[in-house]
Scaffold this motif. Sequence first.
Motif, PDB file in Angstrom:
ATOM      1  N   ASN A 120       0.828  -1.206   0.000  1.00  0.00           N
ATOM      2  CA  ASN A 120       0.000   0.000   0.000  1.00  0.00           C
ATOM      3  C   ASN A 120       0.862   1.256   0.000  1.00  0.00           C
ATOM      4  N   LEU A 121       0.338   2.311  -0.621  1.00  0.00           N
ATOM      5  CA  LEU A 121       1.018   3.595  -0.647  1.00  0.00           C
ATOM      6  C   LEU A 121       0.134   4.650   0.008  1.00  0.00           C
ATOM      7  N   HIS A 122       0.776   5.651   0.625  1.00  0.00           N
ATOM      8  CA  HIS A 122       0.061   6.742   1.278  1.00  0.00           C
ATOM      9  C   HIS A 122       0.632   8.070   0.795  1.00  0.00           C
ATOM     10  N   ILE A 123      -0.254   9.035   0.598  1.00  0.00           N
ATOM     11  CA  ILE A 123       0.184  10.366   0.197  1.00  0.00           C
ATOM     12  C   ILE A 123      -0.793  11.403   0.755  1.00  0.00           C
ATOM     13  N   THR A 124      -0.254  12.573   1.112  1.00  0.00           N
ATOM     14  CA  THR A 124      -1.074  13.693   1.567  1.00  0.00           C
ATOM     15  C   THR A 124      -1.070  14.757   0.480  1.00  0.00           C
ATOM     16  N   LEU A 177      -7.804   4.601  -3.366  1.00  0.00           N
ATOM     17  CA  LEU A 177      -7.838   4.246  -4.781  1.00  0.00           C
ATOM     18  C   LEU A 177      -7.388   2.795  -4.911  1.00  0.00           C
ATOM     19  N   LYS A 178      -8.334   1.922  -5.122  1.00  0.00           N
ATOM     20  CA  LYS A 178      -8.041   0.488  -5.145  1.00  0.00           C
ATOM     21  C   LYS A 178      -7.145   0.121  -6.325  1.00  0.00           C
ATOM     22  N   GLY A 179      -6.099  -0.651  -6.031  1.00  0.00           N
ATOM     23  CA  GLY A 179      -5.198  -1.136  -7.075  1.00  0.00           C
ATOM     24  C   GLY A 179      -4.209  -0.115  -7.599  1.00  0.00           C
ATOM     25  N   LYS A 180      -4.140   1.055  -6.936  1.00  0.00           N
ATOM     26  CA  LYS A 180      -3.206   2.093  -7.371  1.00  0.00           C
ATOM     27  C   LYS A 180      -1.979   2.186  -6.465  1.00  0.00           C
ATOM     28  N   GLN A 217      -0.992  -8.069  -9.438  1.00  0.00           N
ATOM     29  CA  GLN A 217      -1.727  -7.664  -8.240  1.00  0.00           C
ATOM     30  C   GLN A 217      -1.026  -6.471  -7.579  1.00  0.00           C
ATOM     31  N   PHE A 218      -1.833  -5.488  -7.180  1.00  0.00           N
ATOM     32  CA  PHE A 218      -1.298  -4.271  -6.583  1.00  0.00           C
ATOM     33  C   PHE A 218      -2.035  -3.958  -5.282  1.00  0.00           C
ATOM     34  N   GLY A 219      -1.351  -3.235  -4.416  1.00  0.00           N
ATOM     35  CA  GLY A 219      -1.983  -2.730  -3.209  1.00  0.00           C
ATOM     36  C   GLY A 219      -2.809  -1.493  -3.542  1.00  0.00           C
ATOM     37  N   ASP A 220      -3.214  -0.770  -2.520  1.00  0.00           N
ATOM     38  CA  ASP A 220      -4.073   0.405  -2.706  1.00  0.00           C
ATOM     39  C   ASP A 220      -3.306   1.692  -2.406  1.00  0.00           C
ATOM     40  N   LEU A 221      -3.831   2.792  -2.931  1.00  0.00           N
ATOM     41  CA  LEU A 221      -3.264   4.114  -2.668  1.00  0.00           C
ATOM     42  C   LEU A 221      -4.238   4.874  -1.765  1.00  0.00           C
TER      43      LEU A 221
END
Length: 295
Positions: free
Chosen positions: A208-212, A251-254, A264-268
Amino acid sequence: MSFIDYYKILGITKTASEKDVKKAYRKLARKYHPDLNPNDKVAEKKFKEINEANEVLSNPENRKKYDQYGEHWQHGEEYEKAKKQQRQYQSSYQGASGGFSQEDFSDFFENMFGGASSGGRGRQVQFRGQDFNAELKLDLKDVYTTHKRTLTVNSKNIRITIPAGVENGQIIKIKGHGGKGVNGGPNGDLIIQFSIINHSKFKRDKANLHITVDLDLYTALLGGTLMVDTFDGKVKLNIKPETQNGTQVKLKGKGFPKYKKEGQFGDLYITYQIKTPTKLTGQEKTLIEKLQKLR
């Protein structure tokens, strides 16, 4: 096998602390790294020696064996066992006719540690080669997709595939590319630890990725659209009216690729940070004051 002074290779004394060993290794590894010394055989050999020295001296147990047994440090337990057997043989056959001579015992140890010639009395014992440890530094963007990379180990080029989604600190083992076995024994393995450096604006949590992202006050109040960055491009988001500061959307799969799970990808996860306008004009202040009275 000639004796290798690992302390001398790292430029430290036998009383050096673990911290001193680590510091010396990092300094020399940076200086002689193949990426900084392309096509330099001397630097390549030096880099190999530095890694070998660190493998032994950075491990307290290995270091203790090395201090005691020198070049045969890997086989310290076998050496102790052999000495015990020697004492037992000497005790059992002392003074007896037909017993072992001192020459027999010498042959025993030579065969144990590979010193006997092919015509020696005993069977040479085979030992597995030493494992080599290496650190591979990559940028986060480098592990977003599966790719191949060439490593130089013992003057040999090894082509490896680095799967997308490799994590910081993850370890992979490449069989048979470590130190050479003794007396025909199997080679050791090459153990690679990944150091993933993140220069992006995203914070990674496994896949998973996180951004502000900044959201202006008016769009937060009235709604609208906003272009935001993902790891592989931009997307347009619809902002709901009256969006609050700290609101998080997914954002699923981003997110980031999942290790060894093709496609397969994690979420953003995007967190909105509402920006309050500054340097208001007189007209803007008047309108806000009217709004305040209405509320």
